[in-house]
Design a protein around this motif. Structure first.
Motif, PDB file in Angstrom:
ATOM      1  N   LEU A  36      -7.585 -10.482  -1.496  1.00 57.24           N
ATOM      2  CA  LEU A  36      -6.779  -9.562  -0.693  1.00 57.24           C
ATOM      3  C   LEU A  36      -5.443  -9.371  -1.395  1.00 57.24           C
ATOM      4  O   LEU A  36      -4.819 -10.350  -1.825  1.00 57.24           O
ATOM      5  CB  LEU A  36      -6.577 -10.104   0.724  1.00 57.24           C
ATOM      6  CG  LEU A  36      -5.738  -9.216   1.663  1.00 57.24           C
ATOM      7  CD1 LEU A  36      -6.342  -9.183   3.066  1.00 57.24           C
ATOM      8  CD2 LEU A  36      -4.290  -9.708   1.742  1.00 57.24           C
ATOM      9  N   ASP A  90      -4.682  -3.956  -0.034  1.00 56.13           N
ATOM     10  CA  ASP A  90      -5.417  -4.100   1.220  1.00 56.13           C
ATOM     11  C   ASP A  90      -4.460  -3.989   2.406  1.00 56.13           C
ATOM     12  O   ASP A  90      -4.798  -3.395   3.434  1.00 56.13           O
ATOM     13  CB  ASP A  90      -6.129  -5.450   1.260  1.00 56.13           C
ATOM     14  CG  ASP A  90      -7.165  -5.579   0.162  1.00 56.13           C
ATOM     15  OD1 ASP A  90      -8.246  -4.978   0.305  1.00 56.13           O
ATOM     16  OD2 ASP A  90      -6.887  -6.262  -0.840  1.00 56.13           O
ATOM     17  N   LYS A 256      -2.505  -2.123   7.519  1.00 50.71           N
ATOM     18  CA  LYS A 256      -3.708  -2.168   6.693  1.00 50.71           C
ATOM     19  C   LYS A 256      -3.865  -0.820   5.985  1.00 50.71           C
ATOM     20  O   LYS A 256      -3.630   0.231   6.581  1.00 50.71           O
ATOM     21  CB  LYS A 256      -4.932  -2.445   7.574  1.00 50.71           C
ATOM     22  CG  LYS A 256      -6.251  -2.496   6.821  1.00 50.71           C
ATOM     23  CD  LYS A 256      -7.396  -2.931   7.718  1.00 50.71           C
ATOM     24  CE  LYS A 256      -7.703  -1.900   8.800  1.00 50.71           C
ATOM     25  NZ  LYS A 256      -8.926  -2.256   9.570  1.00 50.71           N
ATOM     26  N   THR A 261      -9.393  -0.883   2.158  1.00 49.85           N
ATOM     27  CA  THR A 261     -10.175  -1.983   2.732  1.00 49.85           C
ATOM     28  C   THR A 261     -11.608  -1.545   3.025  1.00 49.85           C
ATOM     29  O   THR A 261     -12.542  -2.343   2.910  1.00 49.85           O
ATOM     30  CB  THR A 261      -9.530  -2.525   4.014  1.00 49.85           C
ATOM     31  OG1 THR A 261      -9.406  -1.466   4.985  1.00 49.85           O
ATOM     32  CG2 THR A 261      -8.163  -3.116   3.725  1.00 49.85           C
ATOM     33  N   THR A 266     -12.916  -5.305   2.886  1.00 53.64           N
ATOM     34  CA  THR A 266     -11.957  -6.308   3.339  1.00 53.64           C
ATOM     35  C   THR A 266     -11.310  -5.949   4.682  1.00 53.64           C
ATOM     36  O   THR A 266     -10.244  -6.472   5.020  1.00 53.64           O
ATOM     37  CB  THR A 266     -10.854  -6.508   2.280  1.00 53.64           C
ATOM     38  OG1 THR A 266     -10.271  -5.224   1.962  1.00 53.64           O
ATOM     39  CG2 THR A 266     -11.396  -7.140   1.017  1.00 53.64           C
ATOM     40  N   ALA A 270      -8.298  -8.167   6.237  1.00 54.85           N
ATOM     41  CA  ALA A 270      -6.964  -7.569   6.337  1.00 54.85           C
ATOM     42  C   ALA A 270      -6.456  -7.608   7.769  1.00 54.85           C
ATOM     43  O   ALA A 270      -5.272  -7.910   8.016  1.00 54.85           O
ATOM     44  CB  ALA A 270      -6.997  -6.131   5.827  1.00 54.85           C
TER      45      ALA A 270
END
Length: 344
Positions: A36, A90, A256, A261, A266, A270
């Motif tokens: 991340l 991210d 975010k 992401t 992710t 996140a």
């Protein structure tokens, strides 16, 4: 495992932990490492180094494999532009909501990002203070003192630094609040202040280096947390923090980066990471790092460390960040006009 940051601020504890486990490198054995990237602004290096270590410990309790949290730091405006131009963040944890709005306008995060987390997605706040040489030889007590002839000021560039924009707006609001204050007098005051600025670094950390390490300037306009960090590092025998009569509620914001992401898989990580910033353990780290926590109980525990002072808000005085940016910081805005006059 917290393995790497972009830049020189690698977590030594994480590296030692990897060596003790006999790992050849981050994620080279076992399941692939989960990564991340948090793209942040200048004065948060130490804050996130500590928070990231706590988050990794929590994450490892319910997940297998390594977690690699990477950091990128720089002037907030530049960081936002880097994300828009393709830096695969991210999450972003930037100095002003406007910087995240710019990322949203580029289609990389949702327009309603403020409503996703408590306190308009600002897990902690700060304010703007002055740092002087020990003993305050120029007798600087308030904003009008740093606009006097013969005072050398250090502050970052509002075109690249979110902290610098808070500095600028706090000074403008101070001038408005003076007897007879109006927009014309505020402009004259801020023009006088910037005539005293000796160096315009690209970010807040650079300005602290210029002032504290290079010894340039009589006064530094700084984030409250960065001022304390400077005092911790360079000592009360060298520096002094001055709280002006009024300042500004500085609200660093987090979000975010949905487009990234979704592509990187992710999303959940996140979300969990940003929610963790409101966890009492992370809030306590923020307080100890001289950010003002949003958790009322944690703030109460550290109340003596955060002096009360009158603080304005960007919404209350400037009509919000979009309006403040349009008038003051957009190309051809008031700051550009003042800068052109300053160069004459």
């Amino acid at each position: 495992m917290l393995c790497r940051q972009t830049g020189p601020w690698t977590s030594r504890r994480a590296v030692l932990g990897a060596a003790a486990a006999g790992l050849a490198g981050c994620g080279e054995r076992g399941p692939p490492a989960t990564r991340l990237l948090n793209v942040s602004y200048d004065p948060t290096r130490e804050l996130y180094e500590e928070i990231n270590a706590l988050f990794v410990e929590q994450w490892k309790q319910t997940h297998e494999g390594d977690l690699i949290l990477e950091m990128s730091h720089g002037g907030s405006g530049r960081q936002a532009r880097a994300v828009i131009d393709g830096l695969h963040a991210d999450v972003v944890t930037l100095a002003t909501p406007f910087d995240i709005d710019a990322i949203a306008q580029a289609g990389l995060t949702a327009p309603d990002w403020r409503s996703r987390l408590p306190n308009n997605s600002a897990p902690y706040t700060s304010t703007i203070v002055f740092v002087t040489r020990a003993g305050n030889p120029k007798a600087i007590r308030d904003w009008n003192d740093i606009a006097r002839d013969g005072v050398s000021v250090i502050t970052p560039n509002p075109k690249t630094s979110g902290g610098a924009r808070w500095n600028y707006l706090a000074a403008w609001a101070f001038a408005l609040r003076q007897p007879g204050g109006d927009e014309a007098r505020a402009r004259d005051f801020v023009r006088s202040l910037y005539r005293n600025v000796q160096v315009l670094d690209t970010g807040a950390r650079g300005s602290m280096t210029t002032f504290a390490q290079r010894g340039i300037g009589d006064v530094l306009i700084a984030w409250e947390n960065e001022a304390h960090l400077g005092l911790d590092e360079f000592g009360a025998v060298n520096l002094e923090i001055i709280y002006p009569s009024m300042s500004i509620v500085a609200e660093p914001a987090v979000a975010k980066v949905d487009a990234n992401t979704a592509r990187r898989g992710t999303d959940d990580l996140a979300d969990a990471y940003l929610r963790f910033l409101y966890d009492p353990s992370a809030q306590d780290v923020a307080a100890r790092r001289h950010f003002r926590p949003s958790d009322a109980q944690i703030l109460a525990q550290h109340r003596s460390e955060f002096p009360d002072l009158a603080m304005i808000t960007v919404d209350g005085v400037f009509g919000g960040w979009a309006e403040a940016h349009r008038i003051h910081f957009a190309d051809g805005g008031v700051f550009d006009q003042i800068s052109a006059e300053r160069g004459q």
